[in-house]
Design an enzyme around this catalytic site. Structure first.
Site, mmCIF file in Angstrom:
data_model
loop_
_atom_site.group_PDB
_atom_site.id
_atom_site.type_symbol
_atom_site.label_atom_id
_atom_site.label_comp_id
_atom_site.label_asym_id
_atom_site.label_seq_id
_atom_site.Cartn_x
_atom_site.Cartn_y
_atom_site.Cartn_z
ATOM 1 N N GLY A 248 0.842 -1.185 0.000
ATOM 2 C CA GLY A 248 0.000 0.000 0.000
ATOM 3 C C GLY A 248 0.874 1.230 0.000
ATOM 4 O O GLY A 248 2.095 1.132 0.119
ATOM 5 N N LYS A 249 0.247 2.382 -0.111
ATOM 6 C CA LYS A 249 1.024 3.624 -0.157
ATOM 7 C C LYS A 249 1.871 3.787 1.100
ATOM 8 O O LYS A 249 2.942 4.376 1.070
ATOM 9 C CB LYS A 249 0.084 4.823 -0.273
ATOM 10 C CG LYS A 249 -0.488 4.964 -1.669
ATOM 11 C CD LYS A 249 -1.197 6.297 -1.797
ATOM 12 C CE LYS A 249 -2.300 6.158 -2.847
ATOM 13 N NZ LYS A 249 -3.115 7.348 -2.977
#
Ligand code: GLU
Length: 477
Positions: A248-249
């Site tokens: 994920g980011k």
């Protein structure tokens, strides 16, 4: 396949930033095309208007361009199958939909949302999996574009081959009447990509895992349209470096353009992204782009998730920075010099760059590592106080050592060789260890925790600057 020529495509939806997963899909498709002397096509899948993000189409083009993932056909360059923007191809989808209507394989979906909910609810009450095809309307109205158009599926077992996942099969239960054209007149991804890949003679569909569950439905549609199926290759997930979750980011995966801004080289990003799920079967980790084109193969893409390790990315960047010829590196670091380098000659900057090239992990490190070459750095005595060896020196000893160095350098030539000679002499005359004498000199001329080899550092600084910094230190002791 209708065409022996290798034609691969990247088909992003303009819905946001360009993360490494998307770039990897593009890269693998590009490598397959370039290796075979085929064509790489960029198609923008902008049929989900609600999810569209302004500016992301330009962003995608920029990101691909920055990494050198060049396309032969696409919305900006045209090509024999233009347009390459799905929203400009609506007539093509309607024409293909009409073929399915004509052959009795598509029908208008007359249900309102509330009716459909009620049907779903009754299936749940009966503890049955909801399949739309179990509730097909008996006499569907003629499709006038105001209702969704659905595929009339023919449930069956499928066996197919995926270049990455191997031989796969599914039973009839997973096949249903999926929507082909939505009531807003736009096709679904499920339908549009099949039409476009067929029209554009795409030989390989290389895409993410999120589509694998729909694959049997796609095969059903290919069959209803009488199309040959292309080659399929499903990319493994990209996982965070530890644990069992998808990247994920928050795990440090930024937009690929941000990595370039942070001083990662395009060739590093290409090498690193290619290594997310692929290797050539040897221990080799550093690949140039042309090596990747030569060596890449879909059948060496692993099935299981690939790990995104930013430490490894940083290491790889350092390796690629070392591989660059100095003049090439110099061209790339224009935006990364410290402010103090603004009026400095190209010649001096190149000398400094040559000294630190091996130490750069990102181009951003340049400013941190080189500031003292261009302007007197502020003295930071904590570097002496916190150095185990140097902290032991008394004021007198510090004075004596600095004075001895000052005198010796005052009488020395300033080539790296002459300086080394002077340093060696100083070790003898002061009876000090290099770990003390050289650290002290290094510290007071740079006030930085690290510097390149001392003789080279002093030589590039020059006699005048070196002496004045020794003198300034002497005055502060
Ligand atoms: N538009 C789809 C996406 O962005 C493309 C999938 C495909 O490559 O077919 O995920």
């Amino acid at each position: 396949m209708s065409d022996a020529i290798i034609r691969t495509r990247f088909a992003p939806s303009p819905t946001g930033f360009m993360h490494v997963g998307g770039i990897r899909t593009a890269l693998f498709a590009w490598l397959v095309a370039r290796q075979a002397g085929g064509a790489f096509i960029l198609r923008l899948e902008d049929t989900d208007q609600k999810r569209e993000v302004a500016g992301s189409a330009e962003h995608i083009l920029m990101a691909l361009g920055a990494l050198g993932i060049t396309h032969d056909e696409g919305p900006d360059v045209g090509g024999p199958y233009a347009p390459y923007l799905q929203s400009e191809r609506l007539g093509i989808y309607t024409a293909w939909a009409q073929k399915l209507i004509d052959s009795g394989r598509a029908y208008a979906d007359p249900y309102t949302a509330a009716e459909l909910d009620a049907i779903r609810e009754s299936a749940r009450a009966d503890k049955k999996a909801f399949l739309y095809r179990d509730y097909r309307p008996k006499n569907p109205p003629t499709w006038d574009g105001s209702m969704p158009l659905r595929f009339k599926s023919e449930p069956k077992t499928y066996h197919w081959h995926d270049e990455v996942l191997g031989d796969l099969s599914t039973g009839p239960d997973v096949i249903d009447d999926i929507i082909l054209i939505k009531s807003d007149g736009f096709p679904t991804y499920n339908f549009a990509h099949i039409v476009d890949d067929a029209e554009m003679n795409i030989s390989h569909i290389i895409r993410g895992q999120e589509f694998i569950a729909s694959q049997p439905n796609y095969l059903n549609i290919y069959e209803a349209l009488g199309l040959d199926v292309p080659i399929f290759a499903t990319m493994p997930h990209i996982m965070a470096v530890s644990g069992n979750k998808k990247l994920g980011k928050r795990d440090g995966a930024k937009d690929v353009l941000d990595y370039l801004k942070d001083g990662y080289l395009p060739e590093t990003m290409v090498n690193f992204i290619a290594s997310l799920g692929w290797n050539d079967g040897t221990e080799q980790e550093i690949f140039t782009i042309s090596e990747l084109i030569k060596k890449f193969s879909l059948d060496r893409v692993q099935k299981s998730g690939a790990r995104f390790d930013d430490k490894r990315l940083e290491w790889m960047n350092g390796q690629h920075i070392r591989l660059l010829p100095l003049d090439d590196l110099y061209e790339r670091v224009t935006d990364f010099w410290p402010a103090s380098a603004v009026n400095v000659s190209e010649d001096l900057k190149k000398q400094v760059l040559a000294l630190v090239q091996d130490r750069l992990k990102t181009l951003k490190d340049l400013a941190v590592l080189t500031g003292y070459f261009f302007a007197d750095p502020p003295a930071d005595w904590s570097l002496i106080e916190n150095n185990k060896q140097l902290a032991k020196l008394s004021k007198d000893e510090l004075n004596q050592l600095l004075q001895a160095a000052y005198d010796a350098f005052g009488a020395s030539d300033f080539t790296p060789e002459a300086i080394q000679e002077t340093l060696n002499q100083l070790l003898i005359t002061t009876s000090q260890k290099p770990a003390i004498l050289f650290s002290l000199i290094r510290t007071v001329v740079s006030w930085a925790p690290f510097s390149p080899a001392l003789n080279h550092t002093l030589s590039v600084l020059g006699k005048e600057v070196s002496l004045s910094r020794l003198d300034a230190a002497l005055k502060r002791v």
